[in-house]
Every structure is written in structure tokens, then in C-alpha cells.
Scaffold this motif. Sequence first.
Motif, PDB file in Angstrom:
ATOM      1  N   SER A 250       0.857  -1.176   0.000  1.00 20.79           N
ATOM      2  CA  SER A 250       0.000   0.000   0.000  1.00 20.79           C
ATOM      3  C   SER A 250       0.901   1.236   0.000  1.00 20.79           C
ATOM      4  O   SER A 250       1.933   1.232   0.672  1.00 20.79           O
TER       5      SER A 250
ATOM      6  N   LYS B  34       0.320   3.853   1.488  1.00 21.43           N
ATOM      7  CA  LYS B  34       0.190   4.442   2.827  1.00 21.43           C
ATOM      8  C   LYS B  34      -0.256   3.305   3.743  1.00 21.43           C
ATOM      9  O   LYS B  34      -1.347   2.751   3.581  1.00 21.43           O
TER      10      LYS B  34
ATOM     11  N   THR C  74      -4.027   3.700   8.345  1.00 20.32           N
ATOM     12  CA  THR C  74      -5.349   4.120   7.912  1.00 20.32           C
ATOM     13  C   THR C  74      -5.813   5.312   8.741  1.00 20.32           C
ATOM     14  O   THR C  74      -5.261   5.610   9.804  1.00 20.32           O
TER      15      THR C  74
ATOM     16  N   TRP D  74      -8.709   7.142   4.586  1.00 18.17           N
ATOM     17  CA  TRP D  74      -7.880   6.125   3.921  1.00 18.17           C
ATOM     18  C   TRP D  74      -8.024   4.785   4.632  1.00 18.17           C
ATOM     19  O   TRP D  74      -7.537   4.619   5.756  1.00 18.17           O
TER      20      TRP D  74
ATOM     21  N   GLY E 256      -4.889   0.824   3.818  1.00 16.90           N
ATOM     22  CA  GLY E 256      -3.635   0.457   4.456  1.00 16.90           C
ATOM     23  C   GLY E 256      -3.770  -0.899   5.130  1.00 16.90           C
ATOM     24  O   GLY E 256      -4.671  -1.694   4.809  1.00 16.90           O
TER      25      GLY E 256
ATOM     26  N   THR F  25       5.710   3.550   8.244  1.00 18.78           N
ATOM     27  CA  THR F  25       4.367   3.913   8.690  1.00 18.78           C
ATOM     28  C   THR F  25       4.168   5.429   8.758  1.00 18.78           C
ATOM     29  O   THR F  25       3.028   5.881   8.827  1.00 18.78           O
TER      30      THR F  25
ATOM     31  N   ALA G   9       5.221   7.310   6.259  1.00 13.27           N
ATOM     32  CA  ALA G   9       5.219   7.731   4.859  1.00 13.27           C
ATOM     33  C   ALA G   9       3.823   7.655   4.232  1.00 13.27           C
ATOM     34  O   ALA G   9       2.988   6.840   4.610  1.00 13.27           O
ATOM     35  N   ASP G  10       3.627   8.513   3.260  1.00 14.37           N
ATOM     36  CA  ASP G  10       2.421   8.506   2.424  1.00 14.37           C
ATOM     37  C   ASP G  10       2.876   8.749   0.991  1.00 14.37           C
ATOM     38  O   ASP G  10       3.317   9.845   0.651  1.00 14.37           O
ATOM     39  N   TYR G  11       2.807   7.716   0.177  1.00 15.63           N
ATOM     40  CA  TYR G  11       3.305   7.785  -1.201  1.00 15.63           C
ATOM     41  C   TYR G  11       2.189   7.879  -2.232  1.00 15.63           C
ATOM     42  O   TYR G  11       2.433   7.704  -3.423  1.00 15.63           O
ATOM     43  N   ARG G  12       0.984   8.163  -1.809  1.00 12.06           N
ATOM     44  CA  ARG G  12      -0.113   8.223  -2.776  1.00 12.06           C
ATOM     45  C   ARG G  12       0.151   9.239  -3.878  1.00 12.06           C
ATOM     46  O   ARG G  12      -0.197   8.998  -5.034  1.00 12.06           O
TER      47      ARG G  12
ATOM     48  N   THR H 200      -7.088  -2.211  -2.383  1.00 16.55           N
ATOM     49  CA  THR H 200      -5.779  -1.547  -2.362  1.00 16.55           C
ATOM     50  C   THR H 200      -5.073  -1.766  -3.686  1.00 16.55           C
ATOM     51  O   THR H 200      -4.546  -0.817  -4.289  1.00 16.55           O
TER      52      THR H 200
END
Length: 179
Positions: free
Chosen positions: A22, A24, A27, A31, A34, A105, A107-110, A135
Amino acid sequence: LWQYLRDFGCAGLSRVVFIDQSPKLLTDAGWQRGIYGDFDHRRNAQFMRELESDFAESVLRLAAFGHNERSRTKYLENGSGIETARQRLRALDPRPLIDCWASLTAADYRDVLKTIAIPALLVYGGASNFYSTGTAEYVRDSIPNALLQVYEGVDHAPHLWERARFIQDVLDFIAQPPA
């Protein structure tokens, strides 16, 4: 890989492969794609405390008490495979692995997904311990040139459970002419 793509882009790469991930992990109200669909900051803080206390058992429980019933059954049976995994995990220095988990955890790579301008092969386990097919579909729909392969009945490690298929899928993917 997503951090690499954020830092350096796709220059120098011709293709990428992602395995059951995922963008990210944690959750929140906006979102749910995750870990488990409901692994929020509070649950992660508790998990981090458990990692500090008993790294090996915490990792085994994280895999066991997710979406995959077979993993849960194997953990509860506590057979030789689980004991082997436990001993291997106990042989590791947990500090850098806990630090890595903290980084992952956070990080957010969306936002990175839409910037991947090269072909991407996505391999997901249809019985992933951690992620739903939603996902996998989100990642596929967010990367402009992505091919999704779902390995039905397989957990978070489809490349290990179906090695021959995975190797063939990767070979077929890299043999395709450039886009």
C-alpha cells in the motif's frame, strides 16, 4: 522504491515491480486501504511498543491476525514453520528494523503513484494478510501504465508462494516493447 521514485523520479528506470504494498500503511478516516483496512496511528503506536518488547512475536502476530485465515491458523497451531520463523526473527537486531517500520508507517506515497511514467507491474496476493483487492485496484488505477496481477489464494508474499508464475510474469513484463 516509492521513496526512490519520489526522490529521483523515473530517470534511469525502464520498468518497476511492486509486490503487495500500500502507498500508505496507516489508515485514517479518509484512507482505509492500508494495513487490515483499519490499522490507524493508535494501533501502530501499540504495535511499536510490542515490537520494542518482543520483536519476533509481534511480527508473527501482525502477519497472523490480518485478513489471511490460513496464516492465523498456522500461527495458532504453532508448528515447526512458525517456530523456525520465530527463531530467525529473534536472531535479527530489531533496532534498525523497528526504525524502518517507523519510517514506513510515517510515509504517504499516494502522490507518487501518478508520477510513475514507466510501466509498472503490480503483483498482489488475493489472500493478502494486510491488504484488500481494493488496495491493489487503487494502486493500479493511480499509476498511468500499470498492469495488475492478483494471485488468488496467496498471501502477502505471492512471489514466494507462486515462484514460477511470478518469474514468468516478470519475464513477460520486461520483454514487452517500450511504451
